[in-house]
Design a protein around this motif. Structure first.
Motif, PDB file in Angstrom:
ATOM      1  N   VAL A  63      46.856 -28.019   9.219  1.00 13.93           N
ATOM      2  CA  VAL A  63      47.254 -26.603   8.946  1.00 13.93           C
ATOM      3  C   VAL A  63      46.601 -26.101   7.617  1.00 13.93           C
ATOM      4  N   ALA A  64      46.933 -27.249   6.487  1.00  9.67           N
ATOM      5  CA  ALA A  64      46.066 -26.727   5.160  1.00  9.67           C
ATOM      6  C   ALA A  64      44.508 -26.439   5.430  1.00  9.67           C
ATOM      7  N   VAL A  65      44.054 -27.412   6.172  1.00  5.83           N
ATOM      8  CA  VAL A  65      42.375 -27.063   6.456  1.00  5.83           C
ATOM      9  C   VAL A  65      42.327 -25.851   7.333  1.00  5.83           C
ATOM     10  N   ALA A  66      43.046 -25.606   8.197  1.00  5.27           N
ATOM     11  CA  ALA A  66      42.936 -24.313   9.051  1.00  5.27           C
ATOM     12  C   ALA A  66      43.159 -23.050   8.290  1.00  5.27           C
ATOM     13  N   ALA A  67      44.143 -23.183   7.242  1.00  2.72           N
ATOM     14  CA  ALA A  67      44.326 -21.899   6.480  1.00  2.72           C
ATOM     15  C   ALA A  67      43.088 -21.472   5.430  1.00  2.72           C
ATOM     16  N   VAL A  68      42.723 -22.749   4.902  1.00  2.00           N
ATOM     17  CA  VAL A  68      41.451 -22.457   4.104  1.00  2.00           C
ATOM     18  C   VAL A  68      40.156 -22.055   5.014  1.00  2.00           C
ATOM     19  N   VAL A  69      39.988 -22.644   6.024  1.00  3.83           N
ATOM     20  CA  VAL A  69      38.964 -22.339   6.828  1.00  3.83           C
ATOM     21  C   VAL A  69      38.989 -20.646   7.364  1.00  3.83           C
ATOM     22  N   ILE A  70      40.082 -20.332   7.677  1.00  2.00           N
ATOM     23  CA  ILE A  70      40.281 -18.936   7.954  1.00  2.00           C
ATOM     24  C   ILE A  70      40.083 -18.041   7.107  1.00  2.00           C
ATOM     25  N   ALA A  71      40.786 -18.645   5.857  1.00  2.00           N
ATOM     26  CA  ALA A  71      40.568 -17.422   4.535  1.00  2.00           C
ATOM     27  C   ALA A  71      38.936 -17.391   4.260  1.00  2.00           C
ATOM     28  N   TRP A 191      41.085  -9.962   1.592  1.00  2.00           N
ATOM     29  CA  TRP A 191      40.769 -10.466   3.004  1.00  2.00           C
ATOM     30  C   TRP A 191      41.132 -11.985   3.196  1.00  2.00           C
ATOM     31  N   ALA A 192      40.734 -12.982   2.233  1.00  2.00           N
ATOM     32  CA  ALA A 192      40.882 -14.228   2.176  1.00  2.00           C
ATOM     33  C   ALA A 192      42.648 -14.489   2.042  1.00  2.00           C
ATOM     34  N   LEU A 193      43.245 -14.122   1.194  1.00  2.00           N
ATOM     35  CA  LEU A 193      44.629 -14.319   1.112  1.00  2.00           C
ATOM     36  C   LEU A 193      45.129 -13.964   2.650  1.00  2.00           C
ATOM     37  N   ALA A 194      44.783 -12.654   3.209  1.00  2.00           N
ATOM     38  CA  ALA A 194      45.460 -12.168   4.326  1.00  2.00           C
ATOM     39  C   ALA A 194      44.990 -13.231   5.585  1.00  2.00           C
ATOM     40  N   GLY A 195      43.726 -13.883   5.666  1.00  2.00           N
ATOM     41  CA  GLY A 195      43.330 -14.691   6.637  1.00  2.00           C
ATOM     42  C   GLY A 195      44.054 -16.030   6.588  1.00  2.00           C
ATOM     43  N   GLY A 196      44.273 -16.398   5.579  1.00  4.15           N
ATOM     44  CA  GLY A 196      45.194 -17.716   5.164  1.00  4.15           C
ATOM     45  C   GLY A 196      46.589 -17.510   5.862  1.00  4.15           C
ATOM     46  N   LEU A 197      47.190 -16.367   5.489  1.00  2.00           N
ATOM     47  CA  LEU A 197      48.424 -16.173   5.806  1.00  2.00           C
ATOM     48  C   LEU A 197      48.792 -16.195   7.517  1.00  2.00           C
ATOM     49  N   ALA A 198      47.752 -15.324   8.029  1.00  4.62           N
ATOM     50  CA  ALA A 198      47.483 -14.848   9.566  1.00  4.62           C
ATOM     51  C   ALA A 198      47.539 -16.473  10.156  1.00  4.62           C
ATOM     52  N   ALA A 199      46.800 -17.480   9.818  1.00  6.43           N
ATOM     53  CA  ALA A 199      46.495 -18.608  10.219  1.00  6.43           C
ATOM     54  C   ALA A 199      47.831 -19.545  10.275  1.00  6.43           C
ATOM     55  N   LEU A 200      48.555 -19.455   9.145  1.00  7.45           N
ATOM     56  CA  LEU A 200      49.930 -19.997   9.049  1.00  7.45           C
ATOM     57  C   LEU A 200      50.917 -19.506  10.004  1.00  7.45           C
ATOM     58  N   ALA A 201      50.773 -18.358  10.165  1.00  2.00           N
ATOM     59  CA  ALA A 201      51.700 -17.409  11.091  1.00  2.00           C
ATOM     60  C   ALA A 201      51.336 -17.944  12.667  1.00  2.00           C
ATOM     61  N   GLY A 202      50.205 -18.046  12.893  1.00  6.90           N
ATOM     62  CA  GLY A 202      49.571 -18.438  14.258  1.00  6.90           C
ATOM     63  C   GLY A 202      49.879 -19.844  14.561  1.00  6.90           C
ATOM     64  N   VAL A 203      50.142 -20.773  13.432  1.00 10.38           N
ATOM     65  CA  VAL A 203      50.505 -22.219  13.669  1.00 10.38           C
ATOM     66  C   VAL A 203      51.960 -22.095  13.984  1.00 10.38           C
ATOM     67  N   PHE A 204      52.875 -21.449  13.462  1.00  9.69           N
ATOM     68  CA  PHE A 204      54.174 -21.261  13.798  1.00  9.69           C
ATOM     69  C   PHE A 204      54.578 -20.943  15.016  1.00  9.69           C
ATOM     70  N   VAL A 205      53.787 -19.597  15.455  1.00  7.46           N
ATOM     71  CA  VAL A 205      53.853 -19.362  16.839  1.00  7.46           C
ATOM     72  C   VAL A 205      53.543 -20.437  17.849  1.00  7.46           C
ATOM     73  N   ALA A 206      52.264 -21.105  17.646  1.00 11.93           N
ATOM     74  CA  ALA A 206      52.144 -22.146  18.551  1.00 11.93           C
ATOM     75  C   ALA A 206      52.980 -23.302  18.715  1.00 11.93           C
ATOM     76  N   THR A 207      53.663 -23.612  17.549  1.00 13.24           N
ATOM     77  CA  THR A 207      54.507 -25.006  17.626  1.00 13.24           C
ATOM     78  C   THR A 207      55.658 -24.687  18.748  1.00 13.24           C
TER      79      THR A 207
END
Length: 295
Positions: A63-71, A191-207
């Motif tokens: 999750v941490a890596v994905a948030a950084v990558v999407i940011a 944009w970087a902050l918004a991308g990281g937040l979106a990635a985190l939200a996506g993980v919660f949906v997918a769980t």
């Protein structure tokens, strides 16, 4: 009583996802005055990336890596696609973000295929007792994580130099430029902050349901959340997201008992009905600022 508490916790948990997405929308809008329609694609990309990383590393590390990558991906999009559009009409830039959303989703869908990908849900259907009612643990994690992220963002914007610079740009870009603030850097960080937040939200949906090509549709629920709370209010984004989640959950639980005449699955459109009702009373949202133009 137990059913009501379960419904509220479920609604707050789901609303936390909408709040994370809404925060991203608002951060970009406050800085650039543009609504970024690329958030659904970033959310989907973040969830897919975790589905590939989780088997190799721990879930939380993925999750941490994905948030950084999407940011970084969101930052790259701003630098290469949107930076040349500075000074163009806001409507044009918003349309370009729709194009970005389509491109990112098409590429991401190639990594999903026709199957549902799992992200390595660490909570599953585990329940805990809350005030005598059994509620799913993952909803409590969603609520707690969103609360922590919200507090961190408020502290960041209030006390850090970069956060203060972002607030200055949101207030008046020309004045910020005159004070030596790099408006372009603020745009990129937004944009970087918004991308990281979106990635985190996506993980919660997918769980809860895994990752498929239709996951991005969930992000559309963030639109009534930001309009409900006010396009320029971070607090409004959180309140709006939680309100949308709770209303959706309550309708899903009690509609058939109290209002079956509304038709099946009215809970899916209930957030939009709530948005319309609020806008009738407060056209700028619950926490939005009324704009006054002098001619």
């Amino acid at each position: 009583m137990d059913e009501l508490l379960q419904s509220l916790v479920r609604g707050l948990g789901t609303g936390s996802i909408y709040s994370l997405l809404a925060l991203g929308f608002v951060i970009i809008y406050k800085s650039t005055q543009v609504i970024s329609f690329a958030q659904p694609a970033f959310m989907l990309a973040g969830a897919v990336l975790v589905s590939y990383l989780a088997p190799a590393v721990s879930f939380f590390g993925a999750v941490a890596v994905a948030a950084v990558v999407i940011a970084v991906l969101a930052l790259g999009v701003e630098r290469t696609v949107l930076r040349p559009m500075v000074g163009k009409p806001v409507f044009v830039v918003a349309i370009i973000t729709i194009g970005v959303d389509v491109v990112v989703r098409v590429v991401t869908n190639a990594f999903i295929g026709l199957d549902v990908r799992q992200v390595g849900d660490p909570w599953g259907l585990t329940t805990v007792s809350l005030l005598g009612a059994e509620v799913q643990q993952r909803y409590l994690v969603m609520i707690g994580t969103t609360a922590a992220v919200t507090v961190a963002l408020f502290l960041f914007f209030r006390y850090s130099r970069i956060g203060l610079a972002m607030r200055a740009v949101a207030y008046d870009q020309e004045v910020a430029l005159a004070q030596g603030i790099s408006v372009g850097s603020v745009f990129a960080l937004s944009w970087a902050l918004a991308g990281g937040l979106a990635a985190l939200a996506g993980v919660f949906v997918a769980t809860g349901a895994g990752v498929d090509q239709q996951l991005w549709i969930v992000a559309l629920k963030a639109l009534p959340a930001i309009i409900l709370g006010g396009l320029e209010s971070l607090g409004g984004a959180v309140v709006g997201g939680l309100a949308v989640g709770v209303v959706e959950s309550l309708f899903g639980t009690y509609q058939n008992d109290f209002a079956p005449w509304l038709g099946p699955n009215f809970g899916l459109v209930a957030p939009y009905a709530l948005m319309l009702l609020v806008l009738l009373v407060r056209p700028y949202g619950l926490f939005g600022k009324k704009e006054v133009e002098r001619l």
